[in-house]
Design a protein around this motif. Structure first.
Motif, PDB file in Angstrom:
ATOM      1  N   TYR A  11       0.873  -1.172   0.000  1.00  0.00           N
ATOM      2  CA  TYR A  11       0.000   0.000   0.000  1.00  0.00           C
ATOM      3  C   TYR A  11       0.909   1.221   0.000  1.00  0.00           C
ATOM      4  CZ  TYR A  11      -3.678   3.170   1.783  1.00  0.00           C
ATOM      5  OH  TYR A  11      -4.579   4.199   1.963  1.00  0.00           O
ATOM      6  N   VAL A  12       0.844   2.019  -1.057  1.00  0.00           N
ATOM      7  CA  VAL A  12       1.787   3.130  -1.226  1.00  0.00           C
ATOM      8  C   VAL A  12       1.045   4.458  -1.357  1.00  0.00           C
ATOM      9  CG1 VAL A  12       3.483   1.633  -2.339  1.00  0.00           C
ATOM     10  CG2 VAL A  12       1.815   2.871  -3.742  1.00  0.00           C
ATOM     11  N   PRO A  13       1.716   5.565  -1.043  1.00  0.00           N
ATOM     12  CA  PRO A  13       1.097   6.881  -1.250  1.00  0.00           C
ATOM     13  C   PRO A  13       0.863   7.137  -2.735  1.00  0.00           C
ATOM     14  CG  PRO A  13       3.020   7.033   0.197  1.00  0.00           C
ATOM     15  CD  PRO A  13       3.038   5.677  -0.400  1.00  0.00           C
ATOM     16  N   ALA A  72      -3.959  -0.221   4.722  1.00  0.00           N
ATOM     17  CA  ALA A  72      -3.372  -1.135   3.751  1.00  0.00           C
ATOM     18  C   ALA A  72      -4.353  -2.217   3.321  1.00  0.00           C
ATOM     19  CB  ALA A  72      -2.102  -1.765   4.314  1.00  0.00           C
ATOM     20  N   LYS A  73      -5.416  -2.390   4.091  1.00  0.00           N
ATOM     21  CA  LYS A  73      -6.450  -3.351   3.681  1.00  0.00           C
ATOM     22  C   LYS A  73      -7.061  -2.966   2.339  1.00  0.00           C
ATOM     23  CE  LYS A  73      -8.087  -5.475   7.989  1.00  0.00           C
ATOM     24  NZ  LYS A  73      -7.110  -4.986   8.953  1.00  0.00           N
ATOM     25  N   ASP A  74      -7.009  -1.673   1.997  1.00  0.00           N
ATOM     26  CA  ASP A  74      -7.541  -1.242   0.690  1.00  0.00           C
ATOM     27  C   ASP A  74      -6.766  -1.890  -0.450  1.00  0.00           C
ATOM     28  OD1 ASP A  74      -9.345   0.336   2.036  1.00  0.00           O
ATOM     29  OD2 ASP A  74      -8.249   2.206   1.735  1.00  0.00           O
ATOM     30  N   ILE A  88      -3.775 -11.739   3.729  1.00  0.00           N
ATOM     31  CA  ILE A  88      -3.172 -11.648   5.059  1.00  0.00           C
ATOM     32  C   ILE A  88      -2.627 -10.240   5.230  1.00  0.00           C
ATOM     33  CG2 ILE A  88      -1.350 -12.480   6.593  1.00  0.00           C
ATOM     34  CD1 ILE A  88      -1.484 -15.153   5.075  1.00  0.00           C
ATOM     35  N   HIS A  89      -2.994  -9.614   6.342  1.00  0.00           N
ATOM     36  CA  HIS A  89      -2.549  -8.254   6.645  1.00  0.00           C
ATOM     37  C   HIS A  89      -1.734  -8.289   7.929  1.00  0.00           C
ATOM     38  CE1 HIS A  89      -3.709  -3.880   7.898  1.00  0.00           C
ATOM     39  NE2 HIS A  89      -2.490  -3.949   7.399  1.00  0.00           N
TER      40      HIS A  89
END
Length: 264
Positions: A11-13, A72-74, A88-89
């Protein structure tokens, strides 16, 4: 036996947003929207194609794995909506500031816990762009690495792929289990369908923290980082460009300007 594929995603900006550092010189992720790293979408796509090419769709199971904050789940939901089976998170406050060395440790522990035959990663993340995590993962897992592939397939317990260089292409292969990374030339990632988006809401997402992976806080985060940002300066605001008016000497003036800037 089912082929267990783990795809590591990040998950990145959003690169189009106003990105800057926080007070501790880590990337400020609170004031900018985030998304699934575009380069990781290619990894998800290749996993889906390998599953599609299996003799039976049930012969391949795709797990997407990420390390990051709550949002980050997005990224996981995007990958699930593309067609991955589960996610998996790994989330823990002590992960803040973790560098690539620590990230590879957490990912390796999570991959071992999840179980795998093949790990697929993007060629790099679009924020850090280090491109070393796949190699670090292979070292930690003690398995072969076949990186920077433009084409990948799995058959009879062997992963095969093509790596394209500037002057030649290589055909590579390795016995499973293995780690591979794919480039942005490996095939355009599919768009999630409405059906896929709705189905993703029902797919399982497990949440793990450091204790679930038998890791201590000092092994990760800023405290455990092998690299450190000493200082950061904001990029200067753009200034007005130089206008060259062609009154007969425009070409000469343009050449002089380019030479002055060491472009030619």
């Amino acid at each position: 036996m089912s082929l267990r594929i783990v795809v590591t995603v990040k998950y990145v900006p959003d690169a189009t947003g106003d990105r800057h550092f926080a007070e501790d010189l880590t990337v400020d992720r609170d004031d900018v929207d985030g998304l699934l790293s575009e380069l990781d979408e290619y990894a998800v796509e290749q996993a889906l194609q390998i599953a599609d090419d299996a003799d039976d769709a049930d012969d391949a199971e795709i797990t997407v794995l990420t390390v990051g904050p709550e949002d980050a789940k997005d990224a996981l939901r995007k990958a699930l909506s593309m067609g991955a089976d589960k996610a998996i998170h790994v989330e823990d406050d002590d992960l803040h500031g973790t560098d690539v060395i620590g990230t590879s440790l957490v990912l390796a522990k999570a991959i071992e816990k999840a179980g795998y035959d093949l790990v697929i990663s993007g060629m790099a993340s679009t924020d850090g762009t280090a491109g070393v995590v796949p190699a670090l993962l292979a070292e930690r897992l003690g398995v072969p690495q076949v990186t920077l592939l433009s084409e990948v397939s799995v058959e009879d317990g062997v992963v095969k792929g093509r790596r394209d260089g500037d002057s030649a292409s290589e055909q590579l292969e390795a016995s499973l289990p293995a780690v591979v990374s794919v480039t942005d030339q490996s095939g355009e990632a599919r768009y999630p369908s409405f059906k896929g988006i709705m189905a993703a809401k029902k797919k399982p997402v497990e949440s793990w923290d450091l204790s679930d992976l038998d890791l201590e806080a000092e092994e990760v985060g800023l405290e455990g980082a092998w690299t450190k940002v000493d200082s950061a300066t904001e990029r200067p605001a753009r200034t007005a460009g130089t206008i060259v008016k062609d009154e007969g000497e425009g070409g000469k003036q343009l050449a002089e300007f380019l030479a002055g800037q060491k472009f030619i």
